[in-house]
Every structure is written in structure tokens, then in C-alpha cells.
Enzyme design. Structure first.
Site, PDB file in Angstrom:
ATOM      1  N   ASP A   1       0.864   6.694  12.623  1.00  0.00           N
ATOM      2  CA  ASP A   1       0.019   7.573  11.823  1.00  0.00           C
ATOM      3  C   ASP A   1      -0.925   8.366  12.720  1.00  0.00           C
ATOM      4  OD1 ASP A   1      -1.139   8.609   9.468  1.00  0.00           O
ATOM      5  OD2 ASP A   1      -2.673   7.045   9.443  1.00  0.00           O
ATOM      6  N   HIS A   2      -1.001   9.664  12.503  1.00  0.00           N
ATOM      7  CA  HIS A   2      -1.924  10.543  13.245  1.00  0.00           C
ATOM      8  C   HIS A   2      -1.792  10.407  14.761  1.00  0.00           C
ATOM      9  CE1 HIS A   2      -4.069  12.288   9.895  1.00  0.00           C
ATOM     10  NE2 HIS A   2      -4.226  11.088   9.356  1.00  0.00           N
TER      11      HIS A   2
ATOM     12  N   GLY B   1     -11.373   8.239   4.986  1.00  0.00           N
ATOM     13  CA  GLY B   1     -12.560   7.383   4.942  1.00  0.00           C
ATOM     14  C   GLY B   1     -13.094   7.201   3.538  1.00  0.00           C
TER      15      GLY B   1
ATOM     16  N   SER C   1      -7.477   6.724  -0.131  1.00  0.00           N
ATOM     17  CA  SER C   1      -8.387   5.658  -0.529  1.00  0.00           C
ATOM     18  C   SER C   1      -9.559   6.266  -1.287  1.00  0.00           C
ATOM     19  CB  SER C   1      -8.899   4.894   0.698  1.00  0.00           C
ATOM     20  OG  SER C   1      -7.887   4.086   1.249  1.00  0.00           O
TER      21      SER C   1
END
Length: 285
Positions: A81-82, A178, A208
Site C-alpha cells: 500500500d502506498h 487517518g 476509516s
């Protein structure tokens, strides 16, 4: 049941559901994801960020990630991821990841295209799935921080995929990495417009904190992969703090982290339901 990213994503893309993707950084974190997915009979993507690799080491995460995938009774993809550096993507490919993301979204359009094409050139012959990103998703994840948010333009998404030939594309439509600050607003119309013109799966990052019904609406609008991370961390923290408060003096980490694992698993199961991937494992396998 370790499988390629292409196999798992294509099935979801063609059948109108999304693959839930969860970040992990340690054993308990990973066990919660696999156990939750098995209980829901859902295919799943387990993913590692550069921050997790810096914390635990790529080799260690490969050991537990690949081991968990091979033992699981559901389809599992191990994804980077990323990945912001070519070297991270290359190392992940060498160690057995079946999917990688090269994230150059904060670069110029041409620089982003160039970096993605380099990874595609390496990954495609090895049947490694490549995710890219266009637009800027605000917030903070690991050491990736952005105080600005630039929504993905439809024409840019089409041109970008055509030039890079990436396998899936993360788009900026209002979510944030975040912890959310303020009301969650997702541009569902933008998702539908991009999906109508783009022949590859779309990815929603920063999920999230997004209400479950909005996650499902995003999937109905055309999202094929949904990333989750922060809420698992928060569930872990809440369970750990509660255990320590109720059990002062306990020092056995096995006892400490058992409730944490259970708390994270419940989050995983709720997200899987929102992605509508429950009971999709038997179809893929």
C-alpha cells in the site's frame, strides 16, 4: 489461498461488490483480518504500508503475510500500500507480494505517469497487479501527509490509465486518510462518471470513519476495492486501554492482546459486510 490481485479484483469488478483491504503491521493485526474474513467467507486483501515495512521489516511481514495467505481457506492477496519508492515496490515483488501500489500522486501528472509505467514494466510479466493513484487524498497515513485535497478529474483519470496501463486506480472523491475531522462527504457522482469511462477497477482510500452505509453506496457507485486501516488501530487501542484498566499489574502480552485481536476482528467483519463481499470466496475459488 494466495492468489493474484488481478483474479480477485476482476471478479469483484464484474460482479458489483468490493474487495475489503486491511493494513497490518503485526501478528495480532493480521490474525484479526484473516479470522474475520474467514468467518464472513470473504476474499480479502492484506496490505503493508512503507511505514509497516520500516517498523517490522519486509522479510518478517512477508513471512507472516504469505504464511497466513497460504493457510487461509479464503482467497487472499498480499498488497503493498502506498509504495512511494521504486525500491519498495521491487523488493515487495521479489519477496512474493501479489499486488503493489506505486503512489506518485503528489508529483506532476507526467512524473506520476512515468513512475507507474516503470513499475508496470516490471510487474506485468510476473502477473503482479499494479495499483496507482491520481488526485490527492488528504489526511495522514504513516509518514504520508497531505494538508490539501485535489479531487480526481474524470478526463485525467481516463488519460492516466490509458498512458500507464495500470490495473486499478485509486481516486480522490472526498475521503481522507487517518481520523476524520468534520462531516464525511463523498462525491458519488464523480465515482459513477469515472467508472462509466474507465475499464479498470476503482479504489477508495481513507475509508476509516466513513459510515458503513456510505461505504456500500460507494461500492454501488462503482468502487471495487476499499482500504481500511485507522479504525483497526483505534479498536486495538481501545481494547488494550480497557484491559489494562480492568487488569492492573498484568504483564503477559498474550493476555493483553487477545481482546485487541477480537476487537479488530469485529471491525473487519463490519467492513466486509459493507463491501458486500460476504460469501464471495466460494465463487472465486
Amino acid at each position: 489461498m494466495l492468489i493474484s490481485g488481478k483474479e480477485i479484483m476482476q471478479h469483484a469488478y464484474e460482479n458489483g461488490y468490493a474487495i475489503p483491504a486491511f493494513n497490518f503491521a503485526n501478528m495480532e493485526n493480521l490474525q484479526a483480518i484473516i479470522q474475520g474474513a474467514e468467518e464472513m467467507n470473504s476474499p480479502v486483501i492484506i496490505q503493508t504500508s512503507q511505514g509497516a515495512i520500516d517498523y517490522a521489516g519486509a522479510e518478517y511481514l512477508a513471512d507472516i503475510g504469505l504464511g497466513a495467505a497460504h493457510r487461509a481457506n479464503i482467497p487472499v492477496v498480499l498488497h503493498l500500500d502506498h509504495g512511494q519508492k521504486y525500491e519498495y515496490c521491487l523488493k515487495a515483488i521479489r519477496l512474493g507480494w501479489t499486488s503493489v501500489m506505486i503512489d506518485a500522486s503528489q508529483d506532476t501528472f507526467s512524473e506520476n505517469v512515468s513512475k507507474v509505467k516503470e513499475i508496470v514494466k516490471v510487474a506485468r510479466p510476473l502477473d503482479i497487479y499494479v495499483e496507482a493513484e491520481i488526485g490527492i487524498i488528504g489526511g495522514k497515513e504513516d509518514d504520508l501527509v497531505s494538508d490539501k485535497e485535489i479531487y480526481t478529474e474524470v478526463k485525467d483519470a481516463v488519460n492516466f490509465q490509458r498512458e500507464t496501463m495500470c490495473d486499478s486506480l485509486a481516486i480522490a472523491v472526498g475521503t481522507a486518510h487517518g481520523v476524520y475531522k468534520g462531516e464525511v462527504k463523498i462525491d458519488f457522482t464523480r465515482i459513477k462518471e469515472i467508472r462509466a469511462l474507465l475499464p479498470v477497477p476503482l479504489v477508495l482510500h481513507g475509508s476509516s470513519g466513513v459510515p458503513l452505509d456510505m461505504v456500500t453506496k460507494a461500492v454501488h457507485s462503482g468502487i471495487t476495492k476499499v482500504n481500511f486501516d485507522t479504525e483497526l488501530k483505534l479498536a486495538n487501542l481501545d481494547a488494550l486501554q480497557r484491559f489494562l484498566k480492568e487488569n492492573p499489574g498484568v504483564y503477559d502480552i498474550r493476555k493483553m492482546f487477545k481482546p485487541c485481536r477480537l476487537a479488530m476482528k469485529e471491525v473487519v467483519k463490519a467492513k466486509i459486510a459493507a463491501c458486500m463481499s460476504t460469501d464471495k470466496s466460494w465463487i472465486i475459488s
